[in-house]
Motif scaffolding. Structure first.
Motif, PDB file in Angstrom:
ATOM      1  N   GLU A 149       0.884  -1.246  -0.014  1.00 52.54           N
ATOM      2  CA  GLU A 149      -0.015  -0.164  -0.114  1.00 52.54           C
ATOM      3  C   GLU A 149       0.798   1.315  -0.110  1.00 52.54           C
ATOM      4  N   GLN A 150       1.879   1.223   0.707  1.00 54.94           N
ATOM      5  CA  GLN A 150       2.892   2.321   0.800  1.00 54.94           C
ATOM      6  C   GLN A 150       3.369   2.607  -0.552  1.00 54.94           C
ATOM      7  N   HIS A 151       3.730   1.700  -1.271  1.00 58.28           N
ATOM      8  CA  HIS A 151       4.421   1.853  -2.723  1.00 58.28           C
ATOM      9  C   HIS A 151       3.563   1.683  -4.020  1.00 58.28           C
ATOM     10  N   ARG A 152       2.262   1.577  -3.701  1.00 59.56           N
ATOM     11  CA  ARG A 152       1.355   1.156  -4.692  1.00 59.56           C
ATOM     12  C   ARG A 152       1.444   2.483  -5.787  1.00 59.56           C
ATOM     13  N   ALA A 153       1.375   3.670  -5.290  1.00 64.86           N
ATOM     14  CA  ALA A 153       1.254   4.882  -6.296  1.00 64.86           C
ATOM     15  C   ALA A 153       2.271   4.970  -7.143  1.00 64.86           C
ATOM     16  N   ALA A 154       3.585   4.603  -6.757  1.00 63.47           N
ATOM     17  CA  ALA A 154       4.856   4.909  -7.453  1.00 63.47           C
ATOM     18  C   ALA A 154       5.000   3.724  -8.304  1.00 63.47           C
ATOM     19  N   PHE A 155       4.558   2.413  -7.880  1.00 66.65           N
ATOM     20  CA  PHE A 155       4.599   1.394  -8.760  1.00 66.65           C
ATOM     21  C   PHE A 155       3.478   1.501  -9.876  1.00 66.65           C
ATOM     22  N   LEU A 156       2.334   2.120  -9.775  1.00 69.86           N
ATOM     23  CA  LEU A 156       1.332   2.104 -10.900  1.00 69.86           C
ATOM     24  C   LEU A 156       1.788   3.491 -11.817  1.00 69.86           C
ATOM     25  N   ASP A 157       2.479   4.514 -11.057  1.00 73.69           N
ATOM     26  CA  ASP A 157       3.265   5.373 -12.010  1.00 73.69           C
ATOM     27  C   ASP A 157       4.515   4.816 -13.104  1.00 73.69           C
ATOM     28  N   ASP A 158       5.141   3.995 -12.164  1.00 72.88           N
ATOM     29  CA  ASP A 158       6.099   3.290 -13.132  1.00 72.88           C
ATOM     30  C   ASP A 158       5.533   2.356 -14.323  1.00 72.88           C
ATOM     31  N   LEU A 159       4.358   1.527 -13.937  1.00 77.41           N
ATOM     32  CA  LEU A 159       3.682   0.723 -14.951  1.00 77.41           C
ATOM     33  C   LEU A 159       3.144   1.529 -16.014  1.00 77.41           C
ATOM     34  N   ALA A 160       2.539   2.766 -15.792  1.00 74.04           N
ATOM     35  CA  ALA A 160       2.058   3.500 -16.815  1.00 74.04           C
ATOM     36  C   ALA A 160       3.042   4.114 -17.766  1.00 74.04           C
ATOM     37  N   GLU A 161       4.249   4.326 -17.089  1.00 74.77           N
ATOM     38  CA  GLU A 161       5.266   4.689 -18.134  1.00 74.77           C
ATOM     39  C   GLU A 161       5.739   3.866 -19.052  1.00 74.77           C
ATOM     40  N   TRP A 162       5.687   2.501 -18.425  1.00 71.74           N
ATOM     41  CA  TRP A 162       5.949   1.256 -19.494  1.00 71.74           C
ATOM     42  C   TRP A 162       4.956   0.981 -20.403  1.00 71.74           C
ATOM     43  N   LEU A 163       3.724   1.498 -19.968  1.00 70.93           N
ATOM     44  CA  LEU A 163       2.526   1.069 -21.142  1.00 70.93           C
ATOM     45  C   LEU A 163       2.639   2.146 -22.137  1.00 70.93           C
ATOM     46  N   ARG A 164       3.161   3.304 -21.887  1.00 74.87           N
ATOM     47  CA  ARG A 164       3.267   4.236 -22.743  1.00 74.87           C
ATOM     48  C   ARG A 164       4.238   3.782 -24.134  1.00 74.87           C
ATOM     49  N   ILE A 165       5.191   2.979 -24.150  1.00 74.38           N
ATOM     50  CA  ILE A 165       6.132   2.483 -25.103  1.00 74.38           C
ATOM     51  C   ILE A 165       5.234   1.524 -25.819  1.00 74.38           C
ATOM     52  N   PRO A 166       4.722   1.897 -27.143  1.00 74.23           N
ATOM     53  CA  PRO A 166       4.301   1.014 -28.061  1.00 74.23           C
ATOM     54  C   PRO A 166       4.976  -0.090 -28.499  1.00 74.23           C
ATOM     55  N   SER A 167       5.100  -1.270 -27.769  1.00 76.70           N
ATOM     56  CA  SER A 167       5.983  -2.317 -28.337  1.00 76.70           C
ATOM     57  C   SER A 167       5.250  -3.249 -28.893  1.00 76.70           C
ATOM     58  N   VAL A 168       5.103  -3.013 -30.114  1.00 75.23           N
ATOM     59  CA  VAL A 168       4.059  -3.721 -30.894  1.00 75.23           C
ATOM     60  C   VAL A 168       5.185  -4.828 -31.888  1.00 75.23           C
ATOM     61  N   SER A 169       5.208  -6.065 -31.401  1.00 73.60           N
ATOM     62  CA  SER A 169       6.327  -6.709 -31.997  1.00 73.60           C
ATOM     63  C   SER A 169       5.709  -7.258 -33.475  1.00 73.60           C
ATOM     64  N   ALA A 170       4.644  -7.207 -33.842  1.00 70.59           N
ATOM     65  CA  ALA A 170       4.138  -7.768 -35.022  1.00 70.59           C
ATOM     66  C   ALA A 170       4.563  -6.721 -36.189  1.00 70.59           C
ATOM     67  N   ASP A 171       4.794  -5.505 -35.879  1.00 71.42           N
ATOM     68  CA  ASP A 171       5.019  -4.204 -36.580  1.00 71.42           C
ATOM     69  C   ASP A 171       6.351  -3.887 -36.680  1.00 71.42           C
ATOM     70  N   PRO A 172       6.837  -4.214 -37.997  1.00 69.64           N
ATOM     71  CA  PRO A 172       8.356  -3.975 -37.874  1.00 69.64           C
ATOM     72  C   PRO A 172       8.702  -2.534 -37.801  1.00 69.64           C
ATOM     73  N   GLY A 173       7.598  -1.441 -38.117  1.00 64.60           N
ATOM     74  CA  GLY A 173       7.926  -0.154 -37.925  1.00 64.60           C
ATOM     75  C   GLY A 173       8.139   0.255 -36.495  1.00 64.60           C
ATOM     76  N   ARG A 174       7.577  -0.636 -35.654  1.00 64.21           N
ATOM     77  CA  ARG A 174       7.784  -0.520 -34.225  1.00 64.21           C
ATOM     78  C   ARG A 174       8.959  -1.508 -33.366  1.00 64.21           C
ATOM     79  N   ALA A 175      10.206  -1.812 -34.056  1.00 60.78           N
ATOM     80  CA  ALA A 175      11.077  -2.473 -33.658  1.00 60.78           C
ATOM     81  C   ALA A 175      11.718  -1.553 -32.590  1.00 60.78           C
ATOM     82  N   ALA A 176      11.953  -0.414 -32.848  1.00 56.83           N
ATOM     83  CA  ALA A 176      12.746   0.723 -32.030  1.00 56.83           C
ATOM     84  C   ALA A 176      12.131   0.686 -30.870  1.00 56.83           C
ATOM     85  N   ASP A 177      10.746   0.496 -30.891  1.00 60.51           N
ATOM     86  CA  ASP A 177       9.971   0.657 -29.557  1.00 60.51           C
ATOM     87  C   ASP A 177       9.943  -0.413 -28.676  1.00 60.51           C
TER      88      ASP A 177
END
Length: 479
Positions: A14-42
């Motif tokens: 509970e103490q670290h929940r907010a920071a954990f969710l902030d980090d997860l949201a940052e990771w989710l912002r990276i569009p790591s779509v492996s099936a799209d060659p144009g997203r290889a850098a992501d």
């Protein structure tokens, strides 16, 4: 009075929940779509982001492993105890394609929290379920006062799962010494529902093929030649008709060789689940259920092998009629396999069955596109018991059992490393994997964190047998 380990774990989370969710949201912002060659850098950026976060979590060894495709991330944290077991956690950091015009209510790569849910591509599949292990291991350390996990903890997070893991089997074979472990935890699965926490105990395997049939060298007149020469479209239909017998069993000789049959105890456990067949049928967009005689719907999709016609075609498909004997026809078939079936033997059986049923004058070619082996963990396996106890502590209720009708790379880990595969996932069907508005229930995500925090101590043996959780036997009559 000092806090109990359970309350200490919950307080840390509970103490670290907010920071954990902030980090997860940052990771989710990276569009790591492996099936799209144009997203290889992501996809690469996603791997680098995770590697940095695992170092920050405390893993002393973190490496980005190259493949012929997208990179994977490996991490290792020794326990310091020579007798401690080694556990490997598997997940993936790539995601399915997503765009606002697909029906998303918000930008799929701009996470949004609403009504206790985190929306965003990868929230459940699989970044959220990978990432809960970072807070889980920190909560484990905080509650136990340890400076290293109770087990030798390893992670392997691949970057190509969403388009079939084409390079993963070669990677784990090449790195088998680094991945060596006593058990694998797969956090890329889910539970029955929010109110019914479950552990998955197996996944089916998969064999796919295309059969091309060739008759006359060109389309020919059906009046002049029909009924006197072999028709490849007719033979395709005859193959499909012969695929199952009157009880809907697969009629290919040898198909069921080695199948591990359901036990009475397993059938009882499946029957305990609050299964609404009419609702399931609506979810399937089907007007009826149908399958192998003698088995329930859940048993058919979880524990029985199947053969499906994925596509059939040949001859004229345009408007109106065209009176021909077509020169070719095609079939696409898939076979879901269960424990005890061998993918190579199934492929050979399909080849022999096809060749035996076709008449002279019809040439055929058959091509198999990869294969995934089935995996199954026995209900009485000690490592599975640990997962059940850890979930029982987190959820405070009985943990039931499911299997997964689909297929995945878990069996590759089982086969190459020679160890059992256990499934630890907290996603629920409404999370919408691969669909618009994918989400994860935040309270369940925290239960995943809590389960991981309890699991390492239990697997190490320090609590085995002393904490069973509320009414959480592994199987009827299990000790």
């Amino acid at each position: 009075m000092s806090p109990t380990p359970d309350s200490a774990v919950r307080a840390y989370i509970e103490q670290h929940r907010a920071a954990f969710l902030d980090d997860l949201a940052e990771w989710l912002r990276i569009p790591s779509v492996s099936a799209d060659p144009g997203r290889a850098a992501d996809v690469r950026r996603s791997a680098d982001w995770l590697a940095a976060k695992l170092k920050e979590t405390g893993f002393p060894t973190v490496e980005v492993w190259e493949t012929d495709g997208a990179p994977a991330v490996f991490a290792e944290w020794p326990s310091g105890d020579d007798d401690a077991p080694t556990v490997l956690v598997y997940g993936h950091h790539d995601v399915q394609p997503a765009a606002r015009e697909d029906g998303w209510h918000t930008d799929p790569f701009e996470p949004v929290v609403k009504d206790g849910r985190l929306y965003g591509r990868g929230a459940a599949d699989d970044k959220g379920q990978v990432f809960f292990h970072t807070l889980g291991v920190r909560a484990h350390l905080a509650a136990t006062g340890r400076t290293a996990p109770a087990v030798n903890l390893k992670l392997i997070v691949e970057g190509e799962e969403e388009f079939g893991s084409p390079n993963f089997p070669a990677l784990i074979r090449a790195r088998a010494d680094r991945l060596a472990c006593d058990s694998v935890i797969v956090s890329d699965t889910g539970m029955w529902s929010e109110d019914t926490p479950t552990v998955c105990t197996g996944m089916r395997g998969l064999v796919e093929c295309q059969i091309d049939l060739y008759g006359p060298d060109q389309d020919i007149h059906s009046g002049s030649f029909g009924g006197a020469v072999p028709n490849p479209a007719t033979e395709a239909a005859r193959l499909v008709a012969a695929l199952h017998d009157e009880d809907r069993r697969v009629a290919i000789p040898g198909f069921y060789d080695g199948v591990v049959e359901l036990t009475d105890a397993e059938r009882e456990l499946f029957a305990e689940l609050p299964f609404d067949e009419e609702r399931w049928q609506r979810t399937a967009h089907s007007h009826a259920t149908l399958g192998e005689a003698g088995f329930s719907t859940l048993e058919r999709v979880w524990a029985r092998p199947t053969a499906e016609v994925n596509g059939i075609g040949g001859g004229y498909q345009g408007p109106g009629g065209k009176t021909i004997v077509p020169s070719s026809a095609q079939l696409k078939l898939s076979f879901r396999l269960v424990a005890g079936q061998d993918t190579d033997r199934i492929q050979q059986a399909v080849r022999e069955w096809t060749a035996a049923r076709l008449p002279g004058g019809v040439r055929h070619e058959i091509a198999f596109t990869g294969a995934t082996r089935p995996c199954l963990t026995p209900l009485d396996h000690p490592a599975l018991r640990s997962v059940v106890r850890a979930m029982g502590r987190a959820f405070g209720q009985k943990i039931r059992f499911t299997r997964e009708g689909g297929s995945g790379p878990a069996a590759d880990l089982q086969d190459v490393l020679g160890v059992p595969v256990l499934f630890l996932g907290i996603s629920v069907p409404s999370d919408g994997w691969h669909a618009p508005n994918e989400k994860v229930e935040l309270d369940l995500l925290m239960k995943g964190v809590e389960t991981a925090a309890h699991l390492w101590d239990d697997l190490a043996g320090s609590t085995a047998g002393s904490i069973a959780g509320p009414d959480a036997p592994v199987a009827p009559g299990a000790p």
